[in-house]
Design a protein around this motif. Structure first.
Motif, PDB file in Angstrom:
ATOM      1  N   TYR A   1      -8.969   1.732   4.695  1.00 49.22           N
ATOM      2  CA  TYR A   1      -9.130   0.418   5.298  1.00 49.22           C
ATOM      3  C   TYR A   1      -9.729   0.565   6.686  1.00 49.22           C
ATOM      4  O   TYR A   1      -9.480   1.548   7.384  1.00 49.22           O
ATOM      5  CB  TYR A   1      -7.794  -0.344   5.370  1.00 49.22           C
TER       6      TYR A   1
ATOM      7  N   SER B   1     -10.568  -0.605   0.592  1.00 48.10           N
ATOM      8  CA  SER B   1     -11.211  -0.021  -0.590  1.00 48.10           C
ATOM      9  C   SER B   1     -10.227   0.863  -1.332  1.00 48.10           C
ATOM     10  O   SER B   1      -9.479   1.629  -0.706  1.00 48.10           O
ATOM     11  CB  SER B   1     -12.443   0.794  -0.187  1.00 48.10           C
ATOM     12  N   PHE B   2     -10.243   0.771  -2.665  1.00 54.68           N
ATOM     13  CA  PHE B   2      -9.325   1.548  -3.494  1.00 54.68           C
ATOM     14  C   PHE B   2     -10.077   2.579  -4.334  1.00 54.68           C
ATOM     15  O   PHE B   2     -11.263   2.430  -4.629  1.00 54.68           O
ATOM     16  CB  PHE B   2      -8.545   0.627  -4.436  1.00 54.68           C
TER      17      PHE B   2
ATOM     18  N   PHE C   1      -3.888   1.115  -8.451  1.00 57.45           N
ATOM     19  CA  PHE C   1      -5.337   1.314  -8.404  1.00 57.45           C
ATOM     20  C   PHE C   1      -5.708   2.763  -8.119  1.00 57.45           C
ATOM     21  O   PHE C   1      -6.772   3.041  -7.576  1.00 57.45           O
ATOM     22  CB  PHE C   1      -5.974   0.395  -7.360  1.00 57.45           C
TER      23      PHE C   1
ATOM     24  N   ALA D   1     -12.858   4.410  -1.928  1.00 57.22           N
ATOM     25  CA  ALA D   1     -12.244   4.718  -0.639  1.00 57.22           C
ATOM     26  C   ALA D   1     -13.167   5.613   0.183  1.00 57.22           C
ATOM     27  O   ALA D   1     -13.846   6.493  -0.350  1.00 57.22           O
ATOM     28  CB  ALA D   1     -10.901   5.395  -0.846  1.00 57.22           C
TER      29      ALA D   1
ATOM     30  N   PHE E   1      -6.798   5.191  -1.004  1.00 60.10           N
ATOM     31  CA  PHE E   1      -7.426   3.977  -0.491  1.00 60.10           C
ATOM     32  C   PHE E   1      -7.858   4.200   0.951  1.00 60.10           C
ATOM     33  O   PHE E   1      -7.479   5.192   1.594  1.00 60.10           O
ATOM     34  CB  PHE E   1      -6.460   2.787  -0.571  1.00 60.10           C
TER      35      PHE E   1
ATOM     36  N   LEU F   1       0.813  -1.219   0.000  1.00 57.78           N
ATOM     37  CA  LEU F   1       0.000   0.000   0.000  1.00 57.78           C
ATOM     38  C   LEU F   1       0.847   1.271   0.000  1.00 57.78           C
ATOM     39  O   LEU F   1       0.310   2.359   0.231  1.00 57.78           O
ATOM     40  CB  LEU F   1      -0.929   0.011   1.225  1.00 57.78           C
TER      41      LEU F   1
ATOM     42  N   ALA G   1      -1.666  -0.069  -4.246  1.00 58.43           N
ATOM     43  CA  ALA G   1      -2.289   1.249  -4.088  1.00 58.43           C
ATOM     44  C   ALA G   1      -2.011   2.137  -5.299  1.00 58.43           C
ATOM     45  O   ALA G   1      -2.919   2.786  -5.825  1.00 58.43           O
ATOM     46  CB  ALA G   1      -1.792   1.913  -2.811  1.00 58.43           C
TER      47      ALA G   1
END
Length: 288
Positions: free
Chosen positions: A85, A101-102, A79, A106, A83, A68, A76
């Motif tokens: 989490y 989630s990206f 994408f 997010a 992001f 990430l 990360a």
């Protein structure tokens, strides 16, 4: 990440992580299919990932590491860079509401604090104004949290490190305040693999009842709070230890906020806007 490729185009990699075991193997490329927030599916083509041939993780507990950082070729950055989490109780392996989630999926809610991305390694750093225990600020030296260069100083937030690591001087000052709070218990510093932490003889569940909340304070009013169940872990039948630790080296100066300190929060990271969001929430509420 270090990598090398043969004349046939086969590439090998070695990746080193902060707070986790290294991994080595083959670089690969494949299409990944993800679920969306509206229960649909989305296919992302040409995703670069590593197929590990050697790591020190336990295959029954960890099946891989999702990168990430803000440096290519992390998931990360592939994408879209931003992001979020949300992590609940990490001791509960049956908890099914943890989420990552990206991109546009997010979740950016809660308090906002400035985010600094180190261009040399892609790590995420925060300004830290102080640490409090039970509402009283811990008396720490001036300049404790100042970032000096890419590998020294500053406060790094890391989802891949389970525990939180403090510089040696900071740790022993904070540990003394914690020890005074539970002075009825016998305490000792325990060391293993170069990591030292404060431990107490007793039962965590009963002996830490009513223990004051430890808070990390950031600019903008954002904070991360650690209750007793996040701050301590039962390591033996009659011994429990802090999940905050330091290294045995007297010059250890890293400050890493691990996932234990981030439990029961949704963390949103937006590198392009240089913002980090902290929202105290039960992760299942984000699904409604």
């Amino acid at each position: 990440m270090h990598h090398k490729c043969s004349e046939l185009g086969n590439c090998e990699y070695t990746m080193f992580y902060t707070g986790a075991a290294p991994s080595s193997g083959s670089l690969s490329m494949e299409s990944f299919i993800f679920g969306t927030s509206d229960d649909g599916l989305v296919t992302v083509p040409d995703v670069v990932f590593g197929c590990s041939h050697q790591s020190h993780e336990h295959p029954d507990l960890v099946m891989g590491v999702v990168g990430l950082s803000a440096k290519m070729p992390s998931f990360a950055t592939q994408f879209g860079g931003k992001f979020s989490y949300c992590v609940g109780n990490i001791k509960d392996h049956a908890y099914e509401y943890n989420q990552l989630s990206f991109g546009d999926a997010a979740i950016f809610n809660g308090d906002v604090t400035p985010l600094v991305v180190d261009p040399s390694n892609g790590f995420y750093f925060l300004d830290l104004e102080g640490i409090s225990l039970g509402g009283t600020m811990v008396n720490l030296p001036t300049g404790t949290f100042r970032k000096r260069d890419s590998w020294h100083g500053g406060v790094m937030i890391d989802s891949g490190s389970e525990d939180t690591y403090l510089p040696v001087e900071v740790y022993y000052i904070l540990a003394e305040d914690v020890r005074k709070t539970v002075s009825q218990l016998r305490s000792q510093f325990r060391g293993r693999y170069g990591i030292r932490r404060l431990c107490f003889e007793g039962n965590m569940s009963t002996d830490t009842e009513g223990f004051p909340i430890l808070r990390f304070h950031f600019p903008g009013g954002a904070e991360l709070a650690m209750e007793a169940e996040s701050l301590f872990i039962q390591t033996e039948t009659a011994l429990f230890c802090m999940t905050l630790a330091t290294k045995s080296e007297p010059l250890f100066q890293h400050f890493i906020l691990g996932i234990n300190a981030q439990q029961y929060n949704n963390i949103g990271i937006d590198p392009s806007a240089k913002k980090l969001y902290i929202q105290r929430i039960e992760c299942d509420l984000l699904l409604h």
